[in-house]
Each structure stands twice: as structure tokens, then as C-alpha cells.
Write a protein that holds these residues in place. Structure first.
Motif, PDB file in Angstrom:
ATOM      1  N   PHE A 150       0.834  -1.211   0.000  1.00 25.06           N
ATOM      2  CA  PHE A 150       0.000   0.000   0.000  1.00 25.06           C
ATOM      3  C   PHE A 150       0.862   1.251   0.000  1.00 25.06           C
ATOM      4  CE2 PHE A 150      -1.931   3.349   2.636  1.00 25.06           C
ATOM      5  CZ  PHE A 150      -3.020   3.680   1.848  1.00 25.06           C
ATOM      6  N   HIS A 151       1.876   1.270   0.855  1.00 22.59           N
ATOM      7  CA  HIS A 151       2.741   2.451   0.921  1.00 22.59           C
ATOM      8  C   HIS A 151       3.599   2.571  -0.330  1.00 22.59           C
ATOM      9  CE1 HIS A 151       1.831   3.936   4.937  1.00 22.59           C
ATOM     10  NE2 HIS A 151       1.761   2.670   5.343  1.00 22.59           N
ATOM     11  N   ALA A 152       3.910   1.439  -0.968  1.00 25.01           N
ATOM     12  CA  ALA A 152       4.675   1.502  -2.213  1.00 25.01           C
ATOM     13  C   ALA A 152       3.822   2.052  -3.351  1.00 25.01           C
ATOM     14  CB  ALA A 152       5.194   0.114  -2.581  1.00 25.01           C
ATOM     15  N   GLN A 153       2.554   1.651  -3.431  1.00 28.54           N
ATOM     16  CA  GLN A 153       1.711   2.101  -4.540  1.00 28.54           C
ATOM     17  C   GLN A 153       1.192   3.532  -4.340  1.00 28.54           C
ATOM     18  OE1 GLN A 153      -1.496  -0.728  -4.787  1.00 28.54           O
ATOM     19  NE2 GLN A 153      -2.781   0.334  -3.291  1.00 28.54           N
ATOM     20  N   THR A 154       1.175   4.008  -3.091  1.00 31.94           N
ATOM     21  CA  THR A 154       0.747   5.397  -2.841  1.00 31.94           C
ATOM     22  C   THR A 154       1.940   6.349  -2.695  1.00 31.94           C
ATOM     23  OG1 THR A 154       0.647   4.934  -0.449  1.00 31.94           O
ATOM     24  CG2 THR A 154      -1.388   4.674  -1.722  1.00 31.94           C
ATOM     25  N   TYR A 155       3.151   5.805  -2.757  1.00 29.59           N
ATOM     26  CA  TYR A 155       4.378   6.601  -2.660  1.00 29.59           C
ATOM     27  C   TYR A 155       4.431   7.420  -1.373  1.00 29.59           C
ATOM     28  CZ  TYR A 155       4.542   5.431  -7.602  1.00 29.59           C
ATOM     29  OH  TYR A 155       4.540   4.743  -8.787  1.00 29.59           O
ATOM     30  N   THR A 156       3.922   6.841  -0.290  1.00 33.46           N
ATOM     31  CA  THR A 156       3.975   7.509   1.011  1.00 33.46           C
ATOM     32  C   THR A 156       4.676   6.584   2.005  1.00 33.46           C
ATOM     33  OG1 THR A 156       1.803   6.616   1.599  1.00 33.46           O
ATOM     34  CG2 THR A 156       1.866   8.813   0.625  1.00 33.46           C
ATOM     35  N   PRO A 157       5.651   7.097   2.754  1.00 34.31           N
ATOM     36  CA  PRO A 157       6.322   6.247   3.733  1.00 34.31           C
ATOM     37  C   PRO A 157       5.428   5.976   4.944  1.00 34.31           C
ATOM     38  CG  PRO A 157       7.137   8.494   3.887  1.00 34.31           C
ATOM     39  CD  PRO A 157       6.206   8.457   2.712  1.00 34.31           C
ATOM     40  N   MET A 158       5.694   4.878   5.594  1.00 29.28           N
ATOM     41  CA  MET A 158       4.940   4.517   6.794  1.00 29.28           C
ATOM     42  C   MET A 158       5.605   5.167   8.004  1.00 29.28           C
ATOM     43  SD  MET A 158       3.957   0.704   8.205  1.00 29.28           S
ATOM     44  CE  MET A 158       5.608   0.122   7.819  1.00 29.28           C
ATOM     45  N   GLN A 159       4.808   5.818   8.844  1.00 27.46           N
ATOM     46  CA  GLN A 159       5.323   6.472  10.044  1.00 27.46           C
ATOM     47  C   GLN A 159       5.299   5.469  11.201  1.00 27.46           C
ATOM     48  OE1 GLN A 159       6.563   9.510   9.881  1.00 27.46           O
ATOM     49  NE2 GLN A 159       5.902   9.800   7.747  1.00 27.46           N
ATOM     50  N   LEU A 160       6.467   5.172  11.729  1.00 28.29           N
ATOM     51  CA  LEU A 160       6.573   4.219  12.838  1.00 28.29           C
ATOM     52  C   LEU A 160       7.412   4.864  13.930  1.00 28.29           C
ATOM     53  CD1 LEU A 160       5.695   1.346  13.638  1.00 28.29           C
ATOM     54  CD2 LEU A 160       7.900   0.532  12.820  1.00 28.29           C
ATOM     55  N   GLY A 161       6.712   5.465  14.920  1.00 26.38           N
ATOM     56  CA  GLY A 161       7.432   6.207  15.943  1.00 26.38           C
ATOM     57  C   GLY A 161       8.062   7.436  15.307  1.00 26.38           C
ATOM     58  N   GLY A 162       9.351   7.565  15.474  1.00 26.88           N
ATOM     59  CA  GLY A 162      10.055   8.689  14.844  1.00 26.88           C
ATOM     60  C   GLY A 162      10.699   8.309  13.537  1.00 26.88           C
ATOM     61  N   PHE A 163      10.394   7.115  13.022  1.00 25.44           N
ATOM     62  CA  PHE A 163      11.048   6.635  11.809  1.00 25.44           C
ATOM     63  C   PHE A 163      10.055   6.597  10.655  1.00 25.44           C
ATOM     64  CE2 PHE A 163      13.218   4.710  15.418  1.00 25.44           C
ATOM     65  CZ  PHE A 163      14.549   5.006  15.150  1.00 25.44           C
ATOM     66  N   GLU A 164      10.603   6.762   9.461  1.00 27.26           N
ATOM     67  CA  GLU A 164       9.824   6.603   8.246  1.00 27.26           C
ATOM     68  C   GLU A 164      10.294   5.349   7.514  1.00 27.26           C
ATOM     69  OE1 GLU A 164      10.010  10.033   5.796  1.00 27.26           O
ATOM     70  OE2 GLU A 164       8.597  11.189   7.015  1.00 27.26           O
ATOM     71  N   ILE A 165       9.356   4.460   7.192  1.00 25.95           N
ATOM     72  CA  ILE A 165       9.685   3.216   6.505  1.00 25.95           C
ATOM     73  C   ILE A 165       8.988   3.216   5.157  1.00 25.95           C
ATOM     74  CG2 ILE A 165       9.551   0.701   6.581  1.00 25.95           C
ATOM     75  CD1 ILE A 165       9.500   0.877   9.598  1.00 25.95           C
ATOM     76  N   ALA A 166       9.778   3.135   4.109  1.00 23.12           N
ATOM     77  CA  ALA A 166       9.207   3.143   2.764  1.00 23.12           C
ATOM     78  C   ALA A 166       8.547   1.809   2.472  1.00 23.12           C
ATOM     79  CB  ALA A 166      10.300   3.426   1.734  1.00 23.12           C
ATOM     80  N   GLY A 167       7.502   1.829   1.670  1.00 23.53           N
ATOM     81  CA  GLY A 167       6.861   0.599   1.243  1.00 23.53           C
ATOM     82  C   GLY A 167       7.714  -0.116   0.207  1.00 23.53           C
TER      83      GLY A 167
END
Length: 327
Positions: free
Chosen positions: A77-94
């Protein structure tokens, strides 16, 4: 009686012959059905480690199946929407890379299996069944309330994820990928059942007191088996979500946990090809009888009842008799 080794070979030949025939006859839907059977067999093989080798009747294995599915769904989902996932203070790309998604599914389902196993294995028998069921319901309602990823409506993925060198949208190539992972899982089960760990696990299932007298911890043995089982089922969940390009809270439902148990019982508890036979029968009955009546589960229930009453070892036991160490 047929030697179990011969039956295993025949089942594998038939398993690969059906999609090969469908490819020649240009029947992609049949290949998709075979792929679904392979994925369900992979999940049931995972359960067979806990149930067949460890004697752990789990009504919560849909937890790991759902975690694997949502690992795929969230990352894709995050890969197809080009939005990183917010996990605490970190951003994780799809990502849309299947190997990466599988790794995440294995780790996440393994960690969940450690948590569930540590608490559930403090009990046994019907209490173990009820605790795993309770955990399953917890994850199910969490998924329903997780509105960021569809909540009760689930989450759709528009394009199947990628595997290096393959066109995963081609039904026969995706089947080959799933079938390869299933064969690896069957090999793991076969080696595990004959390893010193597998023998100790079998002893812990039958007479745990004697295992303790030789310095082994039966709870620890069962926990390791439970974690391995959960990881394998989580991998199947990721593949199932990729097959459908959709994930929903129903992947966590206790009904699906029950279906996995049915698959193992149909084929044969603790038998190498039991999950594959059970999954093949289930998918076939679902497709054939589903076209005849909406109440095909009643017929499936009658078949399961006959097997429990007259073929305690499932289909494998019906043709091969009791399990033998060299089978």
C-alpha cells in the motif's frame, strides 16, 4: 496398503500435472485454483508442525496468516501510494519486492508466535485451544478497527508484487513460485520430523514427564515448534494476499483457523502430504460443490465426519495405514 512413499510421489506428480494440463488447455482459472491449493497447503503444513508433531491444537493460527497478509498489504500500500509509513520517529518506505515482504512476514509472524506461545503454552488441552482462540479474536478486532488500512472493508492492492526474473501476473509463473515454497516447506517438515528435535518433540507430545527426566524442557520444545509453525503460516498469508491482491480482517477469523485444522485432518495429521491432500480436496469440493449448492460445507462436514469415524489417519491413513518411521 500402499507404501506412503509411493502415495507421496503420486500426489506430487498430480499436483504439478493439473496446472500443466491447464496451461496446455489454456485454463488459467484452474491454475489459479491450484495456486490457492498450494498456498493453503503451505499454511496447513505450518499448522502440521504444531499439531502433527507437537500435538498443539491451535484455533489461533489465523493470527499468523493474517499478519503475513497484512505485512504484504501494508508494505505494498505504501509503495503504490508513494507515502512512507510512520513508525514512531522513523519513516519506513513501502516495497513491492516479494522477498522483502516475505522476510517481514516471517519476522512479524515469528515474533507474534513467540508472544502467543509463551502465554498459551502455560496451559494444555482445551485451555490451550481457548487461549489461542482468544488471541485470534483480539487480532481480528484490532484489524477491524485499523482504519488506516481499510478497517472492516479491507485493503486492495492494484498490482501483484514483484519477484526478480518472473512475471508474477502470469498465473503459471506465480503458481511455480508458490509450489516451490510449498516443496521447501514440505522438505523442512520431513527433515524436522526425523531430526533429534522432532523425535524429542514427539516424545514431549506423548509423555512430557519422561522428556523432563532426560534434561529436556517439553515447553521449550513446543514453543520452538509453535514459532516455526507460525512463521510458515505467516509466509502463506503473504502469498495468499498477493494471490487475491486484497487483505481483510477475515484472514484473522477463527473460522479460517478451523479450516486449517480441517485440511490437516482431511489429509492426515502428522503425515507429510496430509496438508497438500487436504488442501486439494478442500479447493476441489469448494469449486465443484459450490456450483451445485451454497451449502457445500454440509457435504464437507459429512466427509470429515466419515474420515474421523472410519479413517483416523485421514486420506493418507486410509490408503497407507499407520505412519511408519521410514515413510
Amino acid at each position: 496398503m500402499i507404501p506412503e512413499r509411493h502415495l507421496n510421489i503420486a500426489v506430487l506428480v498430480m499436483f504439478f500435472a493439473v496446472p500443466a494440463w491447464a496451461l496446455i488447455m489454456d485454463e488459467p482459472f484452474t491454475i489459479t485454483l491450484a495456486t490457492r491449493a498450494a498456498i493453503l497447503a503451505l499454511a496447513a503444513t505450518g499448522l502440521n508442525i504444531a499439531l502433527g508433531l507437537g500435538g498443539l491444537v491451535s484455533l489461533g493460527h489465523a493470527i499468523f496468516f493474517g499478519i503475513g497478509g497484512y505485512a504484504m498489504g501494508v508494505l505494498a500500500f505504501h509503495a503504490q501510494t508513494y507515502t512512507p509509513m510512520q513508525l514512531g520517529g522513523f519513516e519506513i518506505a513501502g516495497t513491492k519486492s516479494m522477498p522483502v515482504i516475505w522476510l517481514v512476514a516471517l519476522v512479524a509472524s515469528g515474533l507474534a508466535a513467540v508472544l502467543v506461545g509463551l502465554l498459551s503454552l502455560r496451559t494444555s488441552g482445551v485451555y490451550f485451544i481457548m487461549i489461542t482462540l482468544a488471541f485470534g479474536q483480539m487480532f481480528y478486532y484490532f484489524a477491524i478497527s485499523w482504519r488506516a488500512y481499510g478497517g472492516e472493508d479491507g485493503l486492495s492492492i492494484y498490482v501483484r508484487n514483484d519477484f526478480p526474473g518472473l512475471n508474477t501476473l502470469d498465473p503459471i509463473q506465480f503458481f511455480g513460485l508458490c509450489a516451490t515454497l510449498l516443496c521447501l516447506a514440505l522438505l523442512v517438515f520431513w527433515r524436522l520430523a526425523r531430526s533429534p528435535f522432532g523425535l524429542a518433540l514427539g516424545a514431549a507430545r506423548q509423555v512430557p514427564q519422561r522428556v523432563e527426566t532426560v534434561g529436556l524442557d517439553p515447553v521449550r520444545l513446543k514453543l520452538v515448534a509453535f514459532v516455526l509453525s507460525g512463521m510458515m503460516t505467516g509466509l502463506a498469508g503473504a502469498l495468499f494476499a498477493d494471490l487475491n491482491r486484497f487483505v481483510s480482517p477475515t484472514m484473522f477469523s477463527w473460522q479460517f483457523s478451523g479450516e486449517l485444522i480441517v485440511l490437516v485432518i482431511l489429509g492426515g495429521v502428522g503425515r507429510l502430504m496430509g496438508p497438500l491432500i487436504g488442501a486439494g480436496l478442500f479447493v476441489t469440493l469448494e469449486h465443484v460443490l459450490g456450483d451445485i449448492t451454497d451449502f457445500w460445507h454440509v457435504i464437507l462436514g459429512a466427509i470429515l465426519l466419515m474420515i474421523v469415524l472410519f479413517a483416523r489417519g485421514g486420506v493418507v491413513g486410509l490408503f497407507c495405514g499407520k505412519a511408519r518411521p521410514d515413510a
